[in-house]
Design an enzyme around this catalytic site. Structure first.
Site, PDB file in Angstrom:
ATOM      1  N   TYR A   1      14.705 -22.137  14.946  1.00  0.00           N
ATOM      2  CA  TYR A   1      16.308 -22.574  14.912  1.00  0.00           C
ATOM      3  C   TYR A   1      16.468 -23.979  14.055  1.00  0.00           C
ATOM      4  O   TYR A   1      15.922 -25.069  14.482  1.00  0.00           O
ATOM      5  CB  TYR A   1      16.781 -23.072  16.385  1.00  0.00           C
ATOM      6  N   ALA A   2      17.416 -23.887  12.965  1.00  0.00           N
ATOM      7  CA  ALA A   2      17.675 -24.989  12.135  1.00  0.00           C
ATOM      8  C   ALA A   2      16.309 -25.289  11.463  1.00  0.00           C
ATOM      9  O   ALA A   2      16.027 -26.678  11.272  1.00  0.00           O
ATOM     10  CB  ALA A   2      18.299 -26.001  12.598  1.00  0.00           C
TER      11      ALA A   2
END
Length: 339
Positions: free
Chosen positions: A60-61
């Site tokens: 995630y990111a």
């Protein structure tokens, strides 16, 4: 808040879990868009509401979500259950993805560093890996538990047959056993009821739900007219297979029920999930406090039996073979005798 044991374990988690996928900034701007200050407010509100279960992933990111969540929980880390996931690509090298022993060991150490913790409560393999033997993956997970780096293990997005094979191997070799399966499930996405839910019920694997609002579709903010707006989330991140026209028919019924309760479509959709006996916890992700507050209220929303039956019937998945054949050939006399 309400709480439940996760699968066949003593791990107690809140019925609503906080999903930190939106934390950070990255190559999917419609998803990765929450900075440090706003994320602090979201985490504080979640903790104040009684949520003790926080979910993230290394991908995630590009790891920002884990870093931010670790900082935000801070001194309250020991009070919480942190789940993170591994398996997606984390670098340019061929060995920097998948579920090999090498990558899982490297990924776990990297997640521990980003989360600023010495153990992960629930370590989840994020997807299948057709290039790595199942025994290698399960052995690596078992070793991570034995080393104390992970307390419990789970899987996400696996077919039922593979999860069943994995649990059998784990039992045979006395390895750490999956206590959790994190799967996509919503009013407009009930595929897991065919095989995954029966498997989990049989083996004591606790179901946690990702994307309970079908990528935001069931939030009620989308209409037939604004769906193609380039500025909405579904325009930039619409990967769930969904017949939108049928989905809007479902949403019309959800809106009607929501009006009866002075609630929102999102609350009704979440309340339906929370009423399913096979659901342990539902992940709610938010990019603003008002969204989180709305989702949190779903815990207290009780649908009537008639409303639940209406939603069940409207969204019931079409039976697959051999499931429909099994149902069709049940011995009626035996069924009647056992009532």
């Amino acid at each position: 808040m309400k709480y439940v044991q996760l699968g066949n374990s003593g791990l107690i988690v809140s019925k609503l879990a906080f999903g930190a996928m939106t934390f950070g900034y990255g190559n999917i701007p419609s998803v990765y868009k929450v900075g440090q200050d706003q994320s602090q407010e979201l985490v504080d509100r979640a903790l104040a509401a009684g949520i003790n279960f926080f979910d993230t992933a290394d991908a995630y990111a590009d790891g920002q979500s884990e870093e931010m969540l670790g900082r935000l929980l801070g001194a309250r880390r020991k009070e919480t259950v942190i789940a993170t996931k591994a398996g997606n690509r984390m670098g340019p090298g061929l060995v920097q993805s998948g579920l090999s022993r090498k990558h899982l060991f490297d990924a776990c150490d990297a997640s521990l560093a980003r989360l600023n913790t010495d153990y992960i409560d629930l370590y989840i393999v994020h997807k299948t890996d057709p290039f790595t033997p199942l025994e290698e993956t399960l052995g690596a997970l078992n070793d991570l538990v034995r080393q104390g780096k992970a307390r419990y293990i789970g899987y996400s997005n696996w077919p039922a047959w593979m999860a069943a094979q994995a649990v059998q191997i784990q039992h045979e070799r006395r390895w750490a056993t999956f206590i959790n399966g994190q799967m996509y499930y919503s009013l407009v996405g009930r595929d897991i009821e065919h095989d995954t839910v029966p498997f989990m019920n049989n083996c004591g694997v606790g179901l946690t739900v990702w994307s309970p609002l079908a990528g935001g579709f069931l939030s009620g903010k989308y209409t037939r007219d604004n769906l193609s707006d380039p500025n909405n989330r579904l325009s930039g991140f619409d990967f769930l297979p969904l017949d939108k026209e049928w989905g809007f028919t479902v949403l019309d019924a959800v809106r009607e029920i929501a009006q009866n309760h002075s609630a929102t479509p999102a609350q009704v959709s979440l309340a339906w999930l929370l009423s399913q006996s096979h659901v342990c916890s539902v992940l709610v992700g938010s990019s603003k406090p008002s969204q989180l507050d709305d989702n949190l209220s779903a815990v207290d929303l009780q649908l009537t039996s008639e409303e639940t039956a209406k939603l069940n019937e409207l969204t019931r998945p079409v039976p697959l073979y051999p499931n429909w054949f099994t149902t069709m050939t049940l011995d009626g006399r035996v069924v009647e005798a056992l009532k």
